[in-house]
Scaffold this motif. Structure first.
Motif, PDB file in Angstrom:
ATOM      1  N   ASP A1187       0.841  -1.200   0.000  1.00 59.98           N
ATOM      2  CA  ASP A1187       0.000   0.000   0.000  1.00 59.98           C
ATOM      3  C   ASP A1187       0.879   1.255   0.000  1.00 59.98           C
ATOM      4  OD1 ASP A1187      -1.484   2.238   1.494  1.00 59.98           O
ATOM      5  OD2 ASP A1187      -3.089   0.806   1.060  1.00 59.98           O
ATOM      6  N   MET A1188       0.652   2.135  -0.978  1.00 66.62           N
ATOM      7  CA  MET A1188       1.541   3.289  -1.131  1.00 66.62           C
ATOM      8  C   MET A1188       1.410   4.279   0.031  1.00 66.62           C
ATOM      9  SD  MET A1188       3.693   3.035  -3.346  1.00 66.62           S
ATOM     10  CE  MET A1188       4.443   4.610  -2.960  1.00 66.62           C
ATOM     11  N   ALA A1189       0.178   4.517   0.454  1.00 67.29           N
ATOM     12  CA  ALA A1189      -0.016   5.515   1.516  1.00 67.29           C
ATOM     13  C   ALA A1189       0.731   5.079   2.770  1.00 67.29           C
ATOM     14  CB  ALA A1189      -1.506   5.654   1.813  1.00 67.29           C
ATOM     15  N   ILE A1190       0.650   3.824   3.103  1.00 69.78           N
ATOM     16  CA  ILE A1190       1.313   3.322   4.313  1.00 69.78           C
ATOM     17  C   ILE A1190       2.838   3.356   4.110  1.00 69.78           C
ATOM     18  CG2 ILE A1190       1.449   1.389   5.919  1.00 69.78           C
ATOM     19  CD1 ILE A1190      -1.303   2.659   5.752  1.00 69.78           C
ATOM     20  N   THR A1191       3.273   3.032   2.885  1.00 70.35           N
ATOM     21  CA  THR A1191       4.717   3.072   2.619  1.00 70.35           C
ATOM     22  C   THR A1191       5.256   4.472   2.879  1.00 70.35           C
ATOM     23  OG1 THR A1191       4.318   1.471   0.874  1.00 70.35           O
ATOM     24  CG2 THR A1191       6.467   2.494   0.916  1.00 70.35           C
ATOM     25  N   ARG A1192       4.539   5.492   2.426  1.00 70.74           N
ATOM     26  CA  ARG A1192       4.984   6.869   2.655  1.00 70.74           C
ATOM     27  C   ARG A1192       5.065   7.144   4.152  1.00 70.74           C
ATOM     28  NH1 ARG A1192       0.741   8.691  -0.923  1.00 70.74           N
ATOM     29  NH2 ARG A1192       1.443   8.392  -3.056  1.00 70.74           N
ATOM     30  N   LEU A1193       4.036   6.704   4.854  1.00 71.92           N
ATOM     31  CA  LEU A1193       3.958   6.935   6.293  1.00 71.92           C
ATOM     32  C   LEU A1193       5.168   6.320   6.983  1.00 71.92           C
ATOM     33  CD1 LEU A1193       1.892   7.951   8.393  1.00 71.92           C
ATOM     34  CD2 LEU A1193       1.092   5.624   8.579  1.00 71.92           C
ATOM     35  N   LEU A1194       5.537   5.104   6.570  1.00 74.35           N
ATOM     36  CA  LEU A1194       6.657   4.418   7.222  1.00 74.35           C
ATOM     37  C   LEU A1194       7.990   5.042   6.816  1.00 74.35           C
ATOM     38  CD1 LEU A1194       5.364   0.786   6.668  1.00 74.35           C
ATOM     39  CD2 LEU A1194       5.528   1.936   8.856  1.00 74.35           C
ATOM     40  N   SER A1195       8.077   5.478   5.559  1.00 72.48           N
ATOM     41  CA  SER A1195       9.363   5.987   5.058  1.00 72.48           C
ATOM     42  C   SER A1195       9.828   7.209   5.842  1.00 72.48           C
ATOM     43  CB  SER A1195       9.253   6.356   3.583  1.00 72.48           C
ATOM     44  OG  SER A1195       8.824   5.238   2.854  1.00 72.48           O
ATOM     45  N   ILE A1196       8.877   8.012   6.278  1.00 71.87           N
ATOM     46  CA  ILE A1196       9.266   9.219   7.017  1.00 71.87           C
ATOM     47  C   ILE A1196      10.089   8.832   8.242  1.00 71.87           C
ATOM     48  CG2 ILE A1196       8.360  11.192   8.290  1.00 71.87           C
ATOM     49  CD1 ILE A1196       5.840  10.922   6.578  1.00 71.87           C
ATOM     50  N   HIS A1197       9.805   7.640   8.793  1.00 67.93           N
ATOM     51  CA  HIS A1197      10.470   7.240  10.030  1.00 67.93           C
ATOM     52  C   HIS A1197      11.741   6.445   9.772  1.00 67.93           C
ATOM     53  CE1 HIS A1197       6.271   8.011  11.049  1.00 67.93           C
ATOM     54  NE2 HIS A1197       6.729   8.392  12.226  1.00 67.93           N
ATOM     55  N   PRO A1199      15.318   6.829   7.968  1.00 68.77           N
ATOM     56  CA  PRO A1199      16.189   7.749   7.212  1.00 68.77           C
ATOM     57  C   PRO A1199      16.665   7.147   5.900  1.00 68.77           C
ATOM     58  CG  PRO A1199      16.800   7.684   9.524  1.00 68.77           C
ATOM     59  CD  PRO A1199      15.747   6.661   9.356  1.00 68.77           C
ATOM     60  N   ALA A1200      16.885   5.846   5.875  1.00 70.94           N
ATOM     61  CA  ALA A1200      17.434   5.230   4.665  1.00 70.94           C
ATOM     62  C   ALA A1200      16.467   5.299   3.498  1.00 70.94           C
ATOM     63  CB  ALA A1200      17.800   3.780   4.949  1.00 70.94           C
ATOM     64  N   LEU A1201      15.179   5.454   3.780  1.00 66.65           N
ATOM     65  CA  LEU A1201      14.221   5.492   2.675  1.00 66.65           C
ATOM     66  C   LEU A1201      13.923   6.916   2.240  1.00 66.65           C
ATOM     67  CD1 LEU A1201      11.690   2.683   3.610  1.00 66.65           C
ATOM     68  CD2 LEU A1201      13.190   2.749   1.644  1.00 66.65           C
ATOM     69  N   LEU A1202      14.524   7.902   2.923  1.00 64.09           N
ATOM     70  CA  LEU A1202      14.295   9.294   2.534  1.00 64.09           C
ATOM     71  C   LEU A1202      15.361   9.700   1.534  1.00 64.09           C
ATOM     72  CD1 LEU A1202      13.499  10.770   6.033  1.00 64.09           C
ATOM     73  CD2 LEU A1202      11.903  10.387   4.174  1.00 64.09           C
ATOM     74  N   PRO A1203      15.076  10.665   0.677  1.00 62.61           N
ATOM     75  CA  PRO A1203      16.125  11.123  -0.255  1.00 62.61           C
ATOM     76  C   PRO A1203      17.306  11.691   0.540  1.00 62.61           C
ATOM     77  CG  PRO A1203      14.163  12.501  -0.373  1.00 62.61           C
ATOM     78  CD  PRO A1203      13.806  11.336   0.458  1.00 62.61           C
ATOM     79  N   PRO A1204      18.552  11.585  -0.015  1.00 69.35           N
ATOM     80  CA  PRO A1204      19.747  11.963   0.763  1.00 69.35           C
ATOM     81  C   PRO A1204      19.747  13.420   1.181  1.00 69.35           C
ATOM     82  CG  PRO A1204      20.325  11.215  -1.468  1.00 69.35           C
ATOM     83  CD  PRO A1204      18.870  11.050  -1.330  1.00 69.35           C
ATOM     84  N   THR A1205      19.063  14.259   0.416  1.00 70.10           N
ATOM     85  CA  THR A1205      19.138  15.677   0.747  1.00 70.10           C
ATOM     86  C   THR A1205      18.094  16.098   1.763  1.00 70.10           C
ATOM     87  OG1 THR A1205      17.694  16.037  -1.121  1.00 70.10           O
ATOM     88  CG2 THR A1205      20.043  16.283  -1.500  1.00 70.10           C
ATOM     89  N   SER A1206      17.232  15.189   2.157  1.00 71.69           N
ATOM     90  CA  SER A1206      16.115  15.605   3.017  1.00 71.69           C
ATOM     91  C   SER A1206      16.628  15.998   4.394  1.00 71.69           C
ATOM     92  CB  SER A1206      15.125  14.454   3.156  1.00 71.69           C
ATOM     93  OG  SER A1206      15.791  13.372   3.773  1.00 71.69           O
ATOM     94  N   THR A1207      15.797  16.784   5.078  1.00 72.32           N
ATOM     95  CA  THR A1207      16.195  17.214   6.420  1.00 72.32           C
ATOM     96  C   THR A1207      16.257  16.007   7.329  1.00 72.32           C
ATOM     97  OG1 THR A1207      13.859  17.685   6.619  1.00 72.32           O
ATOM     98  CG2 THR A1207      15.325  19.563   6.438  1.00 72.32           C
ATOM     99  N   GLU A1208      17.191  16.052   8.243  1.00 71.75           N
ATOM    100  CA  GLU A1208      17.315  14.923   9.156  1.00 71.75           C
ATOM    101  C   GLU A1208      16.221  15.053  10.204  1.00 71.75           C
ATOM    102  OE1 GLU A1208      20.740  13.298  10.399  1.00 71.75           O
ATOM    103  OE2 GLU A1208      21.582  13.270   8.388  1.00 71.75           O
ATOM    104  N   ASP A1210      14.435  13.797  13.660  1.00 71.03           N
ATOM    105  CA  ASP A1210      14.872  13.117  14.872  1.00 71.03           C
ATOM    106  C   ASP A1210      13.834  12.062  15.236  1.00 71.03           C
ATOM    107  OD1 ASP A1210      16.227  12.405  17.062  1.00 71.03           O
ATOM    108  OD2 ASP A1210      15.489  14.044  18.316  1.00 71.03           O
ATOM    109  N   VAL A1211      14.031  10.881  14.729  1.00 70.15           N
ATOM    110  CA  VAL A1211      13.050   9.818  14.995  1.00 70.15           C
ATOM    111  C   VAL A1211      13.612   8.911  16.076  1.00 70.15           C
ATOM    112  CG1 VAL A1211      11.775   7.911  13.980  1.00 70.15           C
ATOM    113  CG2 VAL A1211      12.355   9.883  12.588  1.00 70.15           C
ATOM    114  N   PRO A1212      12.857   8.667  17.157  1.00 65.81           N
ATOM    115  CA  PRO A1212      13.385   7.789  18.211  1.00 65.81           C
ATOM    116  C   PRO A1212      13.762   6.432  17.632  1.00 65.81           C
ATOM    117  CG  PRO A1212      11.307   8.780  18.884  1.00 65.81           C
ATOM    118  CD  PRO A1212      11.524   9.169  17.467  1.00 65.81           C
ATOM    119  N   HIS A1213      14.778   5.843  18.239  1.00 68.48           N
ATOM    120  CA  HIS A1213      15.329   4.604  17.703  1.00 68.48           C
ATOM    121  C   HIS A1213      14.284   3.497  17.611  1.00 68.48           C
ATOM    122  CE1 HIS A1213      17.421   0.709  17.990  1.00 68.48           C
ATOM    123  NE2 HIS A1213      18.220   1.272  17.091  1.00 68.48           N
ATOM    124  N   ASN A1214      13.503   3.340  18.685  1.00 71.54           N
ATOM    125  CA  ASN A1214      12.523   2.251  18.680  1.00 71.54           C
ATOM    126  C   ASN A1214      11.473   2.442  17.584  1.00 71.54           C
ATOM    127  OD1 ASN A1214      13.729   0.905  20.716  1.00 71.54           O
ATOM    128  ND2 ASN A1214      12.441   1.758  22.346  1.00 71.54           N
TER     129      ASN A1214
END
Length: 1908
Positions: A1187-1197, A1199-1208, A1210-1214
């Motif tokens: 599901d694309m909508a869920i994939t987007r939701l997960l990608s934000i959390h 870093p490896a799935l975000l484009p390299p230039t995106s802002t870092e 601060d997502v908790p490790h867990n």
């Protein structure tokens, strides 16, 4: 005067007259509405709102005044009820602001169903049904549309819709509505067009005038019109002509009638849904912006058309395309056009002209109606499409979205333009559809100004696709209303007479008792309309020749209709004057419902009358229906009209004499003189015959004559009277009858000029078929006898010998030889119309069945649709069953039942004669034994298997309505206790599964975490109080480690066991971390500050607690987004629990209902736990969907799935860990390349420079490995398109270590600088990456048996290499290797040991050995640890392999391994305590997996043993493992088990990862939330038999057949249900075994969906106890059942059968009463003892063989035989049935079936039939010997036989199937000399041999006795 007499004669008496007052009016007076108005006056002015914008007091005053002089209106309709045909009226009453919906009927007082009060005056209220299309299930049919019945209330600015289900909608209206109409699809609105809508100077495009709304939540969309193909460019366009008014709308057929105010013409349109191409056509126009030039054409187009049609040239349709218009209108050279029409345009205007640019921008988006008809501002005029017009830019904004039209109208018919000066307002005031008596449909519309009712005949075309309209007929009428119940219509003539018409044929006047008839002197001046009214378009045809001599009272002479309207007006005016002098008269007719109608009288009162039915007796109805179907339509209508007049004349007949009246009426119409015919003269009418029936010339003279007396003596009545026993008793002498005069007999000839004369043969044949049909209904015996009289008379007159003989055989007593015959002269016979289907041999249904059973070739049986339905079913069913259909399946009985269940019910079967029903009952009996589980409900009902029909019924219910075997609500005492979260379990089922002990209570005790724990510490004398308190608290801290681990196990135990109430929040039991110290029960609390308690200790525990509570919710519950949000706790302490609750909702699939907005809300709060729960929950709910909508939701959390230039971010490790697992779940099994690549890299993600990714790296790496494994789950080496990634090699490197590879891809920037904290260098940190990589390999190659990969995972076999691997990783490697080599796993200890490398096996310390090993360089500790870990890994793989299988070998093997590593007191193992506990926990989990859901006692004891260990070394993680094992053991309360599918194994690997947390907040190696993913592996497998009669769960024996596999052959196991089934893919079939319950087979080879749906609905399988059996609970060994007690010989048992014992066999009240009244001896019944014994044995037979429905058959046969013995057979009906029964049992098909299946019970007792057959034979033989042979011989030679012998003779003929004398003569039997010669000839006549033996002596003239 004579005229008056005739008028009165043809009058129809109307039924009961009641005063009518709308119920709502009375109710309104008491409705508290006036109060509301006063309250509203008190509100501030701003809140008051009235239609014209005035506020404040003015508004309220207006409302009050409206209320005082309110206009009322009401409408009625036929009530629709769910239960049967209850006939009542529903009334919708509107007054002011109130709408009242009431129901009431003649028998029941009216009651208010609903009352609605709205804010502003109600303009209109109506009923409307909206269709809600359900999810499309593959095919586009209407079966999946739900209909919502609603009531709609129109106010000036909005419309309220209230559905019966209780939904309320309010839809705002964007324009002023003139009218609302309910359609088949939804509502249709007419926009009110104000008069000043003149074309503005630059003509603009008109706005649509008609709109539709298909559901209250849908948009209001314009209607479009598709014009006929009169012109080539005919397009689709919006309906925008405000001169069209809707005058009528109908749902079935879906048509609209409109009136054009300019042309004064009515038009009919078909209303339907829009086709997609039409939508596109309309919307295409709207894309282009129109220019003024183009638009100019539209407005004058139709005006021009009208000016043309005004001339003499008659236009076929008002829509014609003239290209000349463009030039005219553009140059403005047609002033006449503009002056002629003040209109804008017709519907045709929008796109009729050639320019495609007639855009429809004006209705798009919000501003489509930016005007209101109230604003009178001049601005209105310049709304146009000119680009320079600024006032209206909003109209042409191209971005706005166009509205898609939903309904379309097609032109069907327009009335023709007549050369009559039409008045402008000739709009129809009332329109309705009516059907005439022959089913022809008419659309009638009443034109007030012309005082005309115009009727248009229409019919469906043959392919049902369109309606074809015919000619118009006009009837003079002031008012009219349809009477649907009897297919007529009521017309109020100008003279005030009420006349009944059917279609356009006049039936007669309606006489209303209690109202004065209008004066008749006046009405004669008015010419009467001719009866078949001449059509407008066709010249009036003269009537048929035969109708001339009829009395004028019925058919009036044709008079040409008046066309001059002025004269007509005068005459009606004069009429009105007369009436006003006379007093009351009928003013109008309204509210027709069924056959009731309301009359409004001139003195403002209303009365309601009922128009009488056409017939009430079943027999007359059938005959009328049959005759109607066979005659030509016009003759049929006339016949019905005459009958209706005769039947409903004032003071008409009562029910009993209805048949007599019908016969007389019918015979008169055929030309008989009923007064002279003997039997019809005596028919009793009660009441004089109205002169309509008897022709005038046949009026008998008033004075009596001698003939009358003789006639009476000759009559049947006299004969019957003489034979009456009373006559004998009184000693009356028989009267001498003088022979009748010859001329009297001859005078009876038929009048050939009557209506039905030429159709006599056809009518006779139809009546004969009705007679045959009635024979199949044993309740219609009375009717058959009446019918025979009529049939015999007709047969005799038509000289049909075969028929007369046939009736004689059926009813010897009724059919006498000396009957009057009416002579039909030869000449007249020529007139008769013999239909093609008329057969010389009488068609006989019994004879047909008999030939069928004997296996002779049979002719097709004649069938009349709608009349011979029962004959059709019987013929079809018997033919299918006996002859067999070649194409039928092998199990022919089922195929056949399937066919007949559509028309037959058990009730019908009971009324069939027993001989006919026998083959059908036999088929039912056969099917009852072994039905298939997937037959439809109707069939299961028919075969009497309620268990199956209930199963089928509930299979059809939607999932949400699943059947809960809910346990009762806990009693008060229990409810007061603290809720421990386990109250909602289904105790009833669990007590059946585990009936011997209280293990369930024990589990509840072990898993409850809501009560304080007991802290038992003994105070030593030397310990101070303060230290003692600390000691207690430390002890409590240890116990709390266990308490916090309990919720995970509790979640497993209560899995999916609860359906929440949508109005209450989910109860979450609290997690109690306090303790109680004995003896004083003082509370011990951790928060006292005496000891150090870790911070946030309980946060994960409360998360688990929330998950456990949420997992109680069953997936089938009804939950919506609002309820989920409603559960959100108020205080922040509970946020963790809510986070867990969200995750649980994801796992049971409900989180998909949560709105995206709310998901966003939760994530932005930044609460770590909520994010974890939500991300995992959403992913689990979308498992494997990409599901694309869920994939987007997960990608934000991640870093490896975000484009390299995106802002870092601060997502908790867990949260990152949860998101990574989420990606694995969403992409599970898809082998998605990009995802796999990223996850592969993430396993070895190096630590970053600024402390990022430095803590808890292990859990992230593990999560990436697990996710990668899920994405490529089971794909093995077939990873398409990933060969360049070298996935297996890369994973191997992560597992064993080595040089780090260069990071490829877009993320290399991020990993440039190394970490400042962690010095790893260029090598891979195996401690971090190994677990993830190992499990990823295991999942990718799961079950592939790939040996090369498996060898990578083999444990090292040298000491040197062993030192390089952590022992824990050896467990993972052993597990991974076994999962890959899935098929090699064997459940024995040898196999387990084979996983241990040789070096370890050789050097392991055996418990006996004491000497140390020889070699010094071995590290014993390493070897010992390696050994236990490898064995644990192998055990865990055993657990996976046999998960949920309850495999005994695996169980024993694991139990042995569990006891192995336990240290002995002498030789403590050098393994270390932690390692030992870990391995024990792993083995315990494996055991629980194998025995999942089974509640095995041994495993429970082990779990309890571990539960008690709470010492210092037992940390949180071990408790977690032990209680998870306990939870798995009782998964879902024993209803669920584990699956071994790939997906389940992946989920279990995440949940049971064998590294347990050290303390409650430890997520370093494995995220705790993942422990709950076991839910994805749980599947319902419990089958619960439920007794269908008591509706309680019970025990039943199942026979489960396994498919053969490589390890075992196909085998069959017996199980006692309720039980957990093995995994379904292993099974072939499941059978409920007898003898206690009816057998039932579920065949899995046909597909598993049936069983899966049963299991998902709580596994309820309905079963039905057989007679005489007790359930297993009451009688475990089967010794108490009745059949077990009567195992003695058959005969003695029948004698020994006591009627009292029957109650044990059956609970059927009918059978119990039968035993009471017919089988128990009473006083003075000695001579009847034999009958009692017979009844008892019959009853015993029926009940033990389980076919109690045969009881009536047995008794009927017995009674018939006794009657024959007493020679009292007046009709031979039963004897024929006995013959059919015998033929059935001798039939070849029956013998074959018995041969194929000899073991099954007999359908009828083997002794009973031969005895009965013998008795019948003997009786008839005795009769022949006693002198019957004489009458038999005379019959065969065609002579009349003696009367006294006729009954027995008929019995003989029927029973032995003797052919008719005609057939015998044709067969030439007379001259035969030898028996053999006879035998040959007999075969051609198809007579049985036994008949030959009886007849041979007679035919051969052999005087010897006939009986050998």
């Amino acid at each position: 005067m004579s005229n008056k007499h005739e008028e009165r004669a043809t009058m129809i008496a109307a039924g009961d007259l009641q005063e009518f007052v709308p119920f709502g009016r009375d109710y309104c007076r008491h409705h508290p509405n006036a109060l509301n108005l006063q309250l509203r006056e008190l509100q501030p002015a701003s809140e008051l709102w009235s239609s014209d914008g005035a506020a404040g007091l003015v508004g309220s005053f207006q409302e009050v005044t409206i209320h005082e002089k309110q206009k009322e209106s009401w409408q009625l309709r036929k009530g629709v009820s769910d239960v049967g045909e209850v006939d009542y009226d529903e009334e919708l009453y509107v007054a002011g602001n109130v709408v009242i919906w009431s129901k009431g009927s003649k028998s029941q007082a009216s009651t208010v169903y609903k009352a609605f009060t709205v804010d502003s005056p109600v303009l209109q209220a109506l009923w409307c049904d909206f269709t809600i299309p359900q999810e499309k299930c593959g095919k586009d049919d209407n079966s999946n549309e739900m209909v919502e019945k609603c009531i709609c209330i129109l106010q000036s600015s909005c419309i309220n819709v209230h559905s019966i289900e209780g939904k309320d909608f309010v839809a705002a209206l964007p324009f002023q509505v003139a009218n609302v109409w309910p359609t088949k699809y939804g509502l249709l609105f007419e926009r009110s067009s104000s008069s000043h809508e003149v074309p503005p100077s630059p003509p603009r495009e008109p706005l649509p005038t008609m709109f539709s709304m298909l559901h209250p939540l849908d948009e209001i969309t314009p209607l479009i019109c598709k014009s006929g193909g009169v012109f080539p460019s005919a397009g689709v366009q919006y309906v925008a002509d405000y001169t069209l008014r809707v005058v009528f709308l109908n749902a079935e057929p879906s048509i609209i009638m409109t009136y054009d105010t300019v042309q004064s013409l009515h038009t009919i349109w078909a209303l339907r849904r829009v086709k997609p191409e039409e939508q596109n056509a309309v919307l295409k126009f709207s894309q282009q912006v129109g220019t003024p030039q183009h638009l100019a054409t539209s407005s004058s187009l139709t005006a021009h058309l009208r000016s043309l049609s005004k001339g003499e040239s008659p236009v076929a349709s008002p829509f014609q395309n003239y290209s000349s218009i463009h030039s005219q209108s553009r140059s403005g050279s047609s002033p006449s056009v503009h002056s002629r029409s003040p209109s804008i345009s017709n519907m045709a205007a929008l796109s009729r002209s050639h320019s495609p640019a007639l855009g429809v921008q004006s209705f798009s988006g919000v501003q489509r109606f930016n005007f209101s008809s109230n604003t009178q501002s001049p601005k209105r005029q310049n709304i146009s499409h000119s680009p320079n017009n600024t006032s209206n830019d909003s109209f042409i904004v191209p971005e706005t979205e166009s509205i898609v039209p939903e309904l379309c109208i097609d032109h069907l018919w327009t009335e023709t333009i007549m050369n009559v000066r039409y008045e402008k307002n000739s709009q129809a005031s009332k329109v309705f559809i009516t059907t005439d008596l022959c089913g022809q449909k008419f659309l009638c519309f009443l034109v007030d100004s012309q005082l005309q009712l115009r009727c248009v005949k229409f019919q469906e075309s043959n392919d049902k696709s369109q309606l074809i309209f015919g000619s118009v007929t006009s009837i003079q009428a002031k008012d009219a209303a349809p009477v649907e119940g009897i297919d007529t219509l009521l017309v109020l003539e100008g003279s005030g007479n009420l006349v009944l018409y059917t279609g356009v044929v006049r039936v007669g006047k309606v006489f209303i008792p209690g109202l004065p008839a209008p004066s008749l002197t006046m009405s004669n001046q008015m010419p009467r309309p001719s009866t078949p009214l001449d059509s407008v378009s066709t010249p009036s045809k003269p009537l048929n020749k035969h109708l001339a001599p009829l009395d004028e009272g019925v058919l009036l002479s044709p008079v040409p209709e008046l066309r001059d309207s002025s004269k007509l007006h005068e005459s009606s005016y004069i009429d009105d004057c007369t009436f006003q002098q006379l007093g009351t008269f009928i003013h109008s007719v309204r509210d027709p419902v069924h056959n009731r109608v309301t009359l409004e009288l001139s003195n403002n009162t209303t009365v309601r009358i009922a128009i009488p039915e056409i017939a009430t007796s079943e027999l007359v109805k059938r005959c009328l229906q049959g005759i109607k179907s066979i005659l030509p339509k016009e003759i049929a209508v006339q016949m019905l009209v005459k009958w209706y007049n005769a039947y409903n004349a004032p003071g008409g007949p009562s029910y009993h004499s209805e048949w007599n009246l019908f016969v007389t009426c019918l015979m008169n119409m055929m030309g008989y003189n009923t007064d002279r015919l003997a039997w019809t003269r005596n028919l009793d009418f009660e009441g004089s015959l109205s002169p309509v029936i008897a022709p005038k010339k046949a009026r008998p003279s008033e004075i009596g004559s001698d003939e009358d007396w003789e006639y009476l003596l000759n009559s049947d009545y006299h004969r019957n009277f003489e034979s009456h026993p009373l006559a004998g008793a009184l000693g009356l002498d028989p009267l001498e009858i003088s022979t009748l005069k010859e001329d009297f007999l001859h005078s009876l000839s038929l009048d050939s000029s009557t209506l039905l004369f030429s159709h006599i043969p056809a009518i006779f044949f139809v009546l004969h078929l009705i007679y045959e049909e009635l024979k199949l209904n044993s309740l219609m015996g009375e009717g058959i006898r009446s019918l025979v009289f009529l049939l015999v008379q007709l047969a005799r007159d038509l000289e049909l010998e075969a028929y007369i003989d046939y009736y004689y055989r059926d009813y010897p007593a009724l059919v006498k030889t000396s009957r009057q015959a009416c002579i039909i002269e030869q000449v007249q016979t020529g007139f008769m119309h013999h239909p093609s289907f008329f057969s010389a041999e009488p068609p006989s249904i019994f004879q047909w069945l008999s030939s069928c059973l004997r296996g002779e070739g049979v002719q097709p049986y004649p069938y009349l649709p709608g009349i011979c339905e029962r004959s059709k079913l019987v013929v079809l069913s018997v033919a299918l069953y006996i002859l067999g259909d070649e194409r039928a399946v092998s199990n022919e009985a089922s195929h056949y039942l399937y066919r007949i269940s559509s028309g037959f019910t058990l009730r019908d079967l009971e009324s069939l004669p027993f001989g006919v029903a026998l083959p059908i009952r036999d088929a039912i009996y056969r099917c009852r034994e072994q039905p298939a589980s997937d037959w439809p409900e109707a069939v299961c009902l028919l075969i009497g298997r309620q268990d199956l029909s209930k199963q089928a019924h509930e299979g059809n219910l939607p999932k949400s309505k699943s059947v809960m075997l809910s346990s009762d609500v806990p009693s008060g005492a229990e409810a007061e206790e603290e809720d421990d979260g386990m109250n909602d379990m289904n105790q009833e089922v669990m007590s059946l599964i585990w009936s011997e002990d209280l293990r369930v209570q024990e589990v509840r005790r072990l898993l409850q975490s809501a009560h304080p724990v007991r802290v038992n510490v003994v105070q030593m004398p030397e310990v101070s109080d303060h230290e003692y308190i600390e000691e207690k608290e430390n002890r409590l801290l240890q116990l709390c480690q266990r308490t916090m681990a309990l919720p995970v196990g509790r979640g497993m135990f209560t899995l999916f066991s609860y359906h929440p109430i949508p109005t209450e929040p989910l109860p979450i039991p609290k997690l109690n971390l306090t303790g109680r110290a004995p003896p004083r029960n003082t509370t011990v609390d951790l928060n006292s500050g005496n000891i150090d308690v870790p911070p946030n200790m309980a946060c994960w525990a409360s998360f688990h607690n929330g998950v456990a509570a949420g997992l109680k919710i069953a997936p089938t519950s009804q939950i919506d987004s609002a309820w989920i949000v409603y559960n959100k706790p108020k205080n922040a302490d509970l946020a963790n629990e809510y986070a867990g609750f969200l995750m649980a909702l994801g796992l049971n699939g409900h989180l998909t209902k949560l709105a995206t907005l709310n998901i966003h809300d939760y994530l932005t709060k930044g609460h770590e736990m909520t994010s974890i729960g939500l991300l995992l929950g959403v992913s689990a709910a979308k498992l494997g969907t990409m599901d694309m909508a869920i994939t987007r939701l997960l990608s934000i959390h991640i870093p490896a799935l975000l484009p390299p230039t995106s802002t870092e971010l601060d997502v908790p490790h867990n949260v990152q860990v949860a998101a990574v697992i989420g990606i694995g779940l969403v992409y599970q099994g898809t082998a998605h390349r990009h995802t796999a690549e990223v996850l592969l890299a993430e396993i070895g993600r190096p630590p970053g420079p600024e402390m990022e990714y430095c803590t808890d790296r292990e859990s992230y790496s593990l999560a990436s490995g697990l996710a990668l494994g899920m994405v490529c789950l089971g794909h093995g080496s077939n990873l398409i398109g990933m060969s360049d990634l070298n996935v297996p090699e890369q994973l191997y490197q992560y597992m064993v270590g080595g040089h780090r590879r260069f990071q490829a891809g877009m993320h290399r920037e991020r990993h440039k600088s190394p970490s400042y904290q962690i010095k790893e260098g260029d090598t891979i940190n195996v401690d971090v990456t190994c677990p993830g990589a190992t499990l990823a390999l295991a999942m990718i190659y799961l079950k592939t048996n790939n040996r090369s990969i498996a060898d990578w995972l083999r444990a090292p076999d040298t000491m040197y290499l062993l030192d390089f691997v952590k022992p824990e990783f050896l467990l993972l490697r052993a597990l991974a290797r076994c999962l890959i080599l899935w098929d090699d796993i064997l459940p024995d200890s040898k196999w387990v040991d084979s996983n241990v490398p040789q070096i370890i096996r050789e050097n392991s310390i055996s418990r006996q050995a004491t000497e140390l090993p020889s070699s010094e360089d071995l590290n014993l500790e390493t070897l010992a640890q390696a050994r236990v870990y490898i064995i644990a890994g192998a055990c865990l793989s055993l657990g996976f392999r046999f998960a949920g299988s309850e495999n005994i070998a695996a169980f024993n093997c694991l139990v042995r391994d569990f006891s192995l590593p336990l240290p002995s007191p002498h030789h403590p193992f050098p393994t270390g305590h932690y390692n030992l506990e870990t391995c024990l926990s792993v083995v315990l989990l494996s055991l629980a997996m194998v025995m999942a859901g089974s509640g095995n006692l041994k495993v429970l004891q082990l779990c309890r043993f571990m539960h008690k260990k709470t010492g210092g070394e037992m940390n949180y993680g071990f408790h977690l493992a032990h209680h998870m094992a306990l939870g798995l053991l009782f998964l879902g309360g024993g209803r669920y088990s584990l699956s071994t599918s790939d997906s389940s194994i992946a989920a279990l690997l995440c949940a049971l990862y064998p590294h347990f947390p050290v303390h409650s907040t430890d997520n370093r190696y494995h995220l705790q939330a993942l422990r709950h993913l076991y839910v994805l592996a749980a599947e319902p497998r419990l089958l619960v038999p439920v007794d269908v009669d008591t509706n309680t769960p019970c025990y039943a024996l199942l026979e489960v057949t396994f498919k053969g596999t490589q390890w075992y052959e196909e085998t069959t196991e017996e199980m006692m249900a309720p039980t957990l089934l093995p995994e379904l893919h292993l099974l072939k079939q499941i059978r409920v075994k007898g003898p206690r319950y009816w057998e039932l087979l579920i065949d899995l080879s046909k597909g598993m969906h049936h069983l899966k749906s049963i299991l998902s609905k709580d596994g309820v399988l309905y079963v039905k106890l057989r007679a005489g059996q007790l359930s297993y609970k009451e009688d475990p060994k089967g010794w108490r059942s009745l059949l077990a007690q009567t195992v003695t010989h058959r005969n003695s048992e029948a004698r020994a059968f006591k009627p009292e014992a029957i109650s044990a066999f059956t609970s059927d009240p009918a059978l119990l009463s039968f035993a009471d009244y017919f089988c128990k001896p009473t006083v003075n019944m000695e001579q009847k003892q034999e009958i009692l014994d017979l009844f008892s044995s019959i009853l015993y037979e029926c009940v033990t063989q389980e076919n109690p429905e045969m009881l009536p058959t047995y008794i009927a046969i017995d009674q018939a035989v006794r009657r024959l013995e007493r020679r009292e057979m007046s009709e031979t009906f039963e004897l024929f049935q006995i013959r059919l029964v015998l033929e059935f049992f001798n039939s070849r098909s029956h013998q074959d079936k018995m041969g194929r299946n000899p073991s099954r019970g007999l359908f009828m007792n083997s002794e009973f039939l031969p005895v009965m057959k013998c008795t019948v034979d003997n009786t008839l033989d005795q009769w022949v010997q006693a002198g019957g042979d004489v009458s038999l011989r005379s019959y065969l030679s065609g002579q009349p036989a003696e009367e006294c012998q006729s009954s027995m003779l008929a019995c003989f003929l029927v029973y032995y199937a003797v052919a008719t004398p005609g057939q015998l003569a044709a067969g030439g039997l007379e001259g035969s000399t030898s028996f053999s010669e006879l035998l040959l000839k007999f075969r051609q006549l198809k007579m049985p041999v036994r008949t030959l033996l009886r007849l041979a002596p007679l035919l051969l003239g052999n005087p010897e006795s006939m009986v050998w």
